[in-house]
Design a protein around this motif. Structure first.
Motif, PDB file in Angstrom:
ATOM      1  N   ASP A  89       0.806  -1.226   0.000  1.00 28.51           N
ATOM      2  CA  ASP A  89       0.000   0.000   0.000  1.00 28.51           C
ATOM      3  C   ASP A  89       0.835   1.270   0.000  1.00 28.51           C
ATOM      4  O   ASP A  89       0.322   2.337  -0.344  1.00 28.51           O
ATOM      5  N   CYS A  90       2.099   1.184   0.429  1.00 34.62           N
ATOM      6  CA  CYS A  90       2.875   2.429   0.553  1.00 34.62           C
ATOM      7  C   CYS A  90       4.252   2.363  -0.101  1.00 34.62           C
ATOM      8  O   CYS A  90       4.991   3.347  -0.044  1.00 34.62           O
ATOM      9  N   ARG A  91       4.628   1.256  -0.705  1.00 38.97           N
ATOM     10  CA  ARG A  91       5.945   1.178  -1.341  1.00 38.97           C
ATOM     11  C   ARG A  91       6.020   2.184  -2.498  1.00 38.97           C
ATOM     12  O   ARG A  91       5.016   2.485  -3.142  1.00 38.97           O
ATOM     13  N   VAL A  92       7.216   2.708  -2.769  1.00 37.64           N
ATOM     14  CA  VAL A  92       7.405   3.633  -3.890  1.00 37.64           C
ATOM     15  C   VAL A  92       8.606   3.169  -4.711  1.00 37.64           C
ATOM     16  O   VAL A  92       9.580   2.625  -4.173  1.00 37.64           O
ATOM     17  N   PRO A  93       8.572   3.352  -6.042  1.00 34.65           N
ATOM     18  CA  PRO A  93       9.670   2.895  -6.890  1.00 34.65           C
ATOM     19  C   PRO A  93      10.912   3.776  -6.729  1.00 34.65           C
ATOM     20  O   PRO A  93      10.807   4.972  -6.466  1.00 34.65           O
ATOM     21  N   VAL A  94      12.076   3.172  -6.882  1.00 33.08           N
ATOM     22  CA  VAL A  94      13.353   3.888  -6.853  1.00 33.08           C
ATOM     23  C   VAL A  94      14.243   3.340  -7.956  1.00 33.08           C
ATOM     24  O   VAL A  94      14.063   2.208  -8.416  1.00 33.08           O
ATOM     25  N   GLU A  95      15.211   4.137  -8.375  1.00 31.01           N
ATOM     26  CA  GLU A  95      16.174   3.696  -9.381  1.00 31.01           C
ATOM     27  C   GLU A  95      17.264   2.871  -8.702  1.00 31.01           C
ATOM     28  O   GLU A  95      17.762   3.241  -7.638  1.00 31.01           O
ATOM     29  N   PRO A  96      17.645   1.734  -9.295  1.00 29.02           N
ATOM     30  CA  PRO A  96      18.710   0.916  -8.688  1.00 29.02           C
ATOM     31  C   PRO A  96      20.073   1.578  -8.817  1.00 29.02           C
ATOM     32  O   PRO A  96      20.299   2.406  -9.699  1.00 29.02           O
ATOM     33  N   GLN A  97      20.981   1.194  -7.927  1.00 34.78           N
ATOM     34  CA  GLN A  97      22.353   1.678  -7.993  1.00 34.78           C
ATOM     35  C   GLN A  97      23.022   1.162  -9.262  1.00 34.78           C
ATOM     36  O   GLN A  97      22.765   0.029  -9.695  1.00 34.78           O
TER      37      GLN A  97
END
Length: 590
Positions: free
Chosen positions: A484-492
């Motif tokens: 319900d609250c996860r957000v996408p991020v760019e990988p290292q």
């Protein structure tokens, strides 16, 4: 919540003496004009209320005179949330979400604190047209009418959980004083820890009982798997293990340590006079309508006895590989091993990595009318229908090896050994596999390849090992991201190449936790397995017979298609089910 004027009403040892306990479930009689009758029928229909529990509550109600619906919750026979959902369904009322509770007291000068607490009512919003309020018991018209009369306007009724309403009333309408502190101080008095009878009496008094019950109930509400009660020189520390991570919570005063530990030991039927040696016990209890088993362990420390209680929820556990997190190549390889007519499957990993649950899931899959299954465990964690389970008792000579020797003569098809602790147990397990049995067991090693070298070091002959072991599963548990609250991020950048290979052409995207009311602001909710499954192939057998190291065996397994735990974890991170940080916490790249 624990009732403030009772002793152990919501949490109590499971009672097995009900003469109606073995009767089949029968539909309770329903009176359409009686809301309570319709609510009971709805609970029964949804499988939330057993007939025997209903009879028991009615007997208690006849003696006490309290309302039946309130007694069902107070005795822990129905959870607060299930009762609230039944109210909402039958009466056609909305559920009051805790996140919508007010931050300041509403209608404070119009209704008294005593009325709100006695009635279980929390005013939510007050406008020109009506007062909106959450009711713990919306089926009782008396309190609704009394509230409407007090505020001189109509009341919009919503359904709330009693514990949430009570906590909000205390926060909004009362000064922040610990309600039971005076009672606790009075009960503790001057504690003489050498006076066993005094300690026993103290542990049986209401304030101490309420204190321990609250510790257990809050642990259940927070989805904790373990409760740690640890004494130090100037404080008593309480920590809950939630999703594998220890979190410190509010603790009782340090002077209550002896009374709290004595209460737990009485519940677990341990010797409260023995404080020099470790003790183990169990507490079968019922919390909010759920059957729980508490495994209790006490050990003496410099400042008193340290207590750890492991909570085993019999109802919430699901013996299903997919629900545990097994998918893709590890799941296919594991099922291939379980289809073998004989041989050994080993499950490895540290304590708390879910090995026992995986073994129970495998047994559930193998459990058919055509197979006789016998287990030897220490302890028996979950009772499985149709499976003969034996509890190890080393004090009387019932060891893993001793029990194994006996059950081989019981003509089993499948044998589960809780743990291979010594050479004798390992040899009997190997002999059982050689004579056509399926054997499941566990080992404590870091990865699958290390299990082979561990057995060789224990003294198992290499030719016997290669002839009997079909496969080795190594696993860890990682926290599951809250959807319900996860957000996408760019990988290292350093990880991108590795992730692109695992993504197999799909978009490379990772996620990070945020926190919301659904996950109690943690960002994670629950756990799942990451695993590697080593199949004992001809290549692995040659490496074992050549006395190869664990690193060389792992290299051969990877070359033959084994996905490592690290890669399985990264794959699940790409799916948004966990984070790379969680994978790195429990596994490392091969």
């Amino acid at each position: 919540m624990i009732a403030a004027d009772g002793i152990a009403e919501r949490i109590e040892p499971t009672w097995n003496g009900d003469p109606d306990a073995d009767r089949p479930l029968a539909e309770p009689a329903t009176d359409p004009s009686d809301p309570a009758s319709r609510i009971i029928a709805a609970l029964h229909k949804r499988g939330k209320l057993a007939t025997a529990d209903l009879h028991r509550a009615r007997r208690v109600t006849d003696d006490s005179g309290d309302p039946l619906l309130r007694m069902l919750v107070r005795l822990g026979l129905v959870s607060e949330r299930d009762m609230a959902m039944a109210f909402a369904e039958v009466l056609g009322l909305p559920l009051a979400d805790k996140s919508r509770f007010p931050t300041e007291a509403v209608a404070e000068g119009l209704v008294s604190l005593r009325f709100l607490k006695d009635a279980g009512i929390l005013p939510l919003r007050d406008d020109d047209e009506a007062l909106e309020a959450a009711f713990a018991d919306p089926a009782d018209p008396y309190f609704r009418d009394a509230l409407a009369l007090a505020v001189a306007k109509p009341v919009r009724v919503m359904v709330g959980l009693p514990s949430e309403i009570e906590a909000a009333i205390e926060q909004l309408y009362e000064h922040p004083v610990e309600p039971d502190q005076n009672d606790l101080d009075s009960a503790l008095g001057a504690i003489d820890e050498d006076d066993i009878e005094h300690l026993k009496d103290l542990a049986s008094e209401a304030p101490v009982i309420r204190l321990v019950n609250q510790l257990i109930q809050r642990a259940v509400e927070n989805r904790a798997s373990d409760i740690h009660i640890e004494p130090f020189a100037d404080q008593l520390k309480v920590r809950y293990r939630i999703d594998g991570i220890l979190r410190e919570v509010e603790a009782p005063p340090v002077r209550s340590q002896a009374a709290v530990v004595s209460r737990v030991k009485i519940m677990a039927k341990l010797n409260i006079a023995e404080r020099r040696l470790p003790q183990d016990g169990r507490i079968p209890i019922r919390v909010q309508g759920r059957e729980l088993d508490l495994r209790v362990s006490t050990v003496p420390t410099m400042f008193g006895e340290s207590v750890v209680m492991r909570l085993l929820d019999k109802e919430s556990v699901r013996f299903d590989f997919e629900a545990l997190g097994f998918d893709g190549s590890p799941r296919e390889r594991l099922l291939r091993i379980l289809e073998q007519p004989y041989g050994i499957l080993l499950v490895t990993g540290p304590t708390g990595s879910g090995k026992s649950t995986t073994l129970y899931t495998a047994l559930s899959r193998l459990n058919t009318e055509e197979r006789k299954i016998i287990t030897v465990e220490d302890p028996v964690e979950y009772q499985l229908q149709g499976i003969n389970q034996i509890q190890v008792k080393a004090s009387i000579g019932m060891t893993f090896a001793g029990a194994l020797r006996a059950i081989v003569r019981q003509d089993p098809d499948v044998i589960m050994v809780g743990e291979m602790r010594d050479l004798e147990t390992a040899r009997i397990a190997v002999q059982s596999a050689l004579t056509g049995h399926v054997v499941l067991s566990t080992l404590h090693t870091n990865d699958a390849a290390s299990a082979v070298t561990r057995l060789l070091e224990m003294g198992v002959d290499d030719y016997l090992l290669t002839s009997t072991v079909n496969g080795i599963l190594a696993q860890r548990l990682v926290r599951r991201l809250c959807p319900d609250c996860r957000v996408p991020v760019e990988p290292q950048p350093a990880l991108r190449d590795k992730l692109e290979r695992l993504a197999d052409g799909a978009a490379v995207r990772l996620y990070r936790p945020v926190g919301c009311p659904q996950c109690n602001q943690m960002g994670y909710h629950g756990r799942l397995v990451i695993a590697e499954v080593l199949l004992v192939t001809d290549g692995i057998r040659r490496a074992v017979l050549d006395h190869a190291t664990a690193t060389e065996i792992q290299r051969v397994a990877i070359a033959e298609g084994m996905m490592t735990m690290y890669d399985d974890g990264l794959r699940k991170a790409l799916q948004g089910r966990t984070t790379v940080e969680e994978v790195l916490r429990v596994a490392e790249e091969a």
